[in-house]
Design an enzyme around this catalytic site. Structure first.
Site, PDB file in Angstrom:
ATOM      1  N   ARG A  92      26.021  35.080  42.185  1.00 27.17           N
ATOM      2  CA  ARG A  92      27.472  35.015  42.357  1.00 27.17           C
ATOM      3  C   ARG A  92      27.927  35.863  43.539  1.00 27.17           C
ATOM      4  NH1 ARG A  92      31.718  37.851  43.342  1.00 27.17           N
ATOM      5  NH2 ARG A  92      33.538  36.505  43.187  1.00 27.17           N
ATOM      6  N   CYS A 116      32.018  32.986  37.075  1.00 26.04           N
ATOM      7  CA  CYS A 116      30.709  33.318  36.497  1.00 26.04           C
ATOM      8  C   CYS A 116      30.960  33.636  35.023  1.00 26.04           C
ATOM      9  CB  CYS A 116      30.092  34.503  37.222  1.00 26.04           C
ATOM     10  SG  CYS A 116      30.806  36.066  36.718  1.00 26.04           S
ATOM     11  N   ARG A 121      36.077  34.616  39.436  1.00 23.33           N
ATOM     12  CA  ARG A 121      35.736  35.695  40.375  1.00 23.33           C
ATOM     13  C   ARG A 121      36.415  35.348  41.710  1.00 23.33           C
ATOM     14  NH1 ARG A 121      31.120  38.394  38.509  1.00 23.33           N
ATOM     15  NH2 ARG A 121      31.511  39.965  40.065  1.00 23.33           N
ATOM     16  N   PRO A 122      37.719  35.606  41.813  1.00 19.57           N
ATOM     17  CA  PRO A 122      38.475  35.210  43.004  1.00 19.57           C
ATOM     18  C   PRO A 122      37.950  35.918  44.257  1.00 19.57           C
ATOM     19  CG  PRO A 122      39.748  36.723  41.673  1.00 19.57           C
ATOM     20  CD  PRO A 122      38.531  36.367  40.875  1.00 19.57           C
ATOM     21  N   ILE A 123      38.198  35.326  45.409  1.00 20.46           N
ATOM     22  CA  ILE A 123      37.794  35.954  46.674  1.00 20.46           C
ATOM     23  C   ILE A 123      38.980  36.046  47.633  1.00 20.46           C
ATOM     24  CG2 ILE A 123      35.348  35.295  46.533  1.00 20.46           C
ATOM     25  CD1 ILE A 123      36.023  32.962  48.465  1.00 20.46           C
ATOM     26  N   ASP A 124      40.194  35.980  47.091  1.00 18.35           N
ATOM     27  CA  ASP A 124      41.388  36.027  47.943  1.00 18.35           C
ATOM     28  C   ASP A 124      41.456  37.301  48.787  1.00 18.35           C
ATOM     29  OD1 ASP A 124      41.687  37.053  45.248  1.00 18.35           O
ATOM     30  OD2 ASP A 124      43.722  37.587  45.826  1.00 18.35           O
ATOM     31  N   ILE A 328      38.849  45.379  34.182  1.00 23.82           N
ATOM     32  CA  ILE A 328      38.328  44.755  35.408  1.00 23.82           C
ATOM     33  C   ILE A 328      38.114  43.252  35.247  1.00 23.82           C
ATOM     34  CG2 ILE A 328      36.506  44.801  37.156  1.00 23.82           C
ATOM     35  CD1 ILE A 328      38.094  47.429  37.042  1.00 23.82           C
ATOM     36  N   ARG A 398      18.114  39.469  36.143  1.00 19.86           N
ATOM     37  CA  ARG A 398      18.946  39.586  37.351  1.00 19.86           C
ATOM     38  C   ARG A 398      19.139  41.060  37.724  1.00 19.86           C
ATOM     39  NH1 ARG A 398      24.357  38.068  36.609  1.00 19.86           N
ATOM     40  NH2 ARG A 398      24.456  38.956  38.689  1.00 19.86           N
TER      41      ARG A 398
END
Ligand code: EPZ
Length: 417
Positions: A92, A116, A121-124, A328, A398
């Site tokens: 991810r 995930c 899981r934003p990426i702004d 979180i 992982r």
């Protein structure tokens, strides 16, 4: 697929070397894309997430060699700026390649990482920061098309939340942007400091990473170097939970206890005796763990969200109730249903989970829902009466190197096949 079998009841005792931090090695491996030459990184853990990062580096044209815990990356020739979905999906956090790839090639094309097990899981914040530095980013059909308009230019960047990944992307890109960049409300995790030290050793001009206001003076290029990754505070917290849940006594070596202050505070409240040294931590658990009222996760230096599941599992047989507040991730509690199969008494309402300590837990058939939730099922199994079978252990692989062997060496009745 693999199954971990645990017969609970053994007290853990002994000593253990903590591995290098996954969440430090990953951004550092991504940053090697920006260094035209050979970079040597020591103390990299043997994990599937690290293998996924190596696969991406090789796809981009890097020559990557691995010798035990040392990874050598030669990024002299970057031949690709498109990361296919198949590679993005392996891990991810592949999004942390974005900043380095754009800074090196002026382009990047990759699928947006999506969600995930922990929820969206934003990426702004990543996107806004890179756009601010002069990157043109469009999204079509789940693909991010990124192109540097003419040159990366240093800017003032204000983060709405101190995102670890966005800090890493912005920091890496800013090292070779023209002029000065200031990142306000940057993440302050030890892994950010490790990345900043790595980049400084490569010639970057960075200050302020410890106070969350990172100032970067762009340089023309970064140089090859050797670096040793810091130790993994979350792995250490996991073994602390295993020892505490079994009334054990362990000595963790090669860990900087300063990375664990909020965790140590909670474990002290639970009745664990802890002595810390420069590079080690000794823990002796009480016969019965005490409940600790509340555990609130928060951005560093708050209590780390990644240590919450195993800490919650350690409290399943405590002498009272503990309230967890997860600030979180939205879906952090997916693993709780699995813990209930051991007979645990937990009630979840939104971001709050209340653990009511029980006299006994009983072996169960469970599955890992995510990396840290999977580790929590191991903690619960270690302190249960009878035998447990844990499925979907690829989640555990992982983030934990040799978890089963390490626990066996500490006296656990555990195996995997
Ligand atoms: C890193 O993830 C870690 N991963 C996570 O560890 C860790 O849980 C997390 O930081 C928080 O400490 C790695 O370092 C590889 P964030 P990251 O961006 O960078 C929101 C593990 O178990 N956000 O700091 O993805 C986000 O939704 C993993 O080892 C936005 O809103 O986390 C979350 O609520 C799991 N927009 C909060 O910020 C964005 O653009 C913190 O996320 C980015 C994030």
């Amino acid at each position: 697929m693999g199954i971990i079998t645990v017969t609970g009841g053994n007290k853990l005792s002994g000593e253990l070397n903590v591995h290098g931090a996954k969440n430090s090695a990953l951004p550092i491996l991504a940053a090697t894309v920006l260094i035209k030459g050979e970079t040597v990184i020591h103390n990299c853990p043997k994990l599937s997430d690290i293998n996924a990062a190596i696969n991406i580096l090789r796809h981009l044209g890097c020559i990557v060699k691995r010798d035990g815990h040392t990874i050598t990356v030669n990024s002299k020739n970057i031949t690709e700026s498109f990361i296919p979905d198949s590679l993005m999906r392996e891990m991810r956090s592949s999004i942390i390649f974005l900043g380095a790839l754009i800074a090196r090639t002026g382009n990047a094309k990759l699928s947006s990482p999506g969600g995930c097990e922990l929820g969206p899981r934003p990426i702004d914040i990543h996107i806004a920061a890179l756009k601010n530095l002069g990157v043109d980013i469009t999204e079509e059909g789940g693909l991010l098309n990124c192109k540097v308009k003419n040159k990366l230019k240093g800017k003032i960047i204000n983060f709405p939340v101190p995102s670890v990944g966005a800090t890493e992307n912005a920091l890496i890109a800013a090292t070779v942007a023209e002029g000065k960049t200031v990142i306000h409300n940057a993440a302050r995790e030890p892994e950010i400091s490790d990345l900043a030290n790595f980049l400084r050793m490569a010639g970057a001009k960075i200050t302020g990473e410890n106070i969350g206001i990172i100032e970067v003076e762009g340089v023309k290029r970064l140089n090859s170097l050797e670096h040793r990754v810091i130790s993994d505070r979350i792995e250490a917290a996991t073994y602390m939970s295993c020892a505490a849940a079994t009334g054990g006594e362990i000595y963790l070596k090669k860990i900087n206890p300063d990375f664990l202050l909020p965790v140590i505070e909670v474990f002290n409240k639970s009745g664990c005796e802890i002595v810390t040294g420069v590079n080690g931590l000794w823990l002796k658990a009480p016969k019965q763990i005490k409940s600790v009222e509340t555990v609130k996760t928060y951005y560093y230096p708050g209590f780390p969200t990644d240590a919450a599941p195993t800490t919650l599992a350690m409290l399943l047989k405590s002498n009272g109730a503990t309230v967890f507040v997860e600030n979180i991730f939205q879906n952090r509690y997916k693993y709780v249903d699995e813990l209930k199969r051991f007979g645990a008494n937990i009630s979840v309402e939104g971001k709050v989970a209340i653990v009511f300590g029980k006299e006994k837990l009983y072996g169960a058939k469970v599955e890992c829902t995510d990396l840290r939730g999977g580790a929590a099922t191991v903690v619960a199994a270690l302190s249960s009466v009878g035998t447990s079978f844990i499925n979907k252990i690829y989640h555990i692989d992982r983030g934990y190197e040799n978890l089963v062997e390490n626990l066996k060496n500490l006296g656990a009745d555990i195996s995997r096949k």
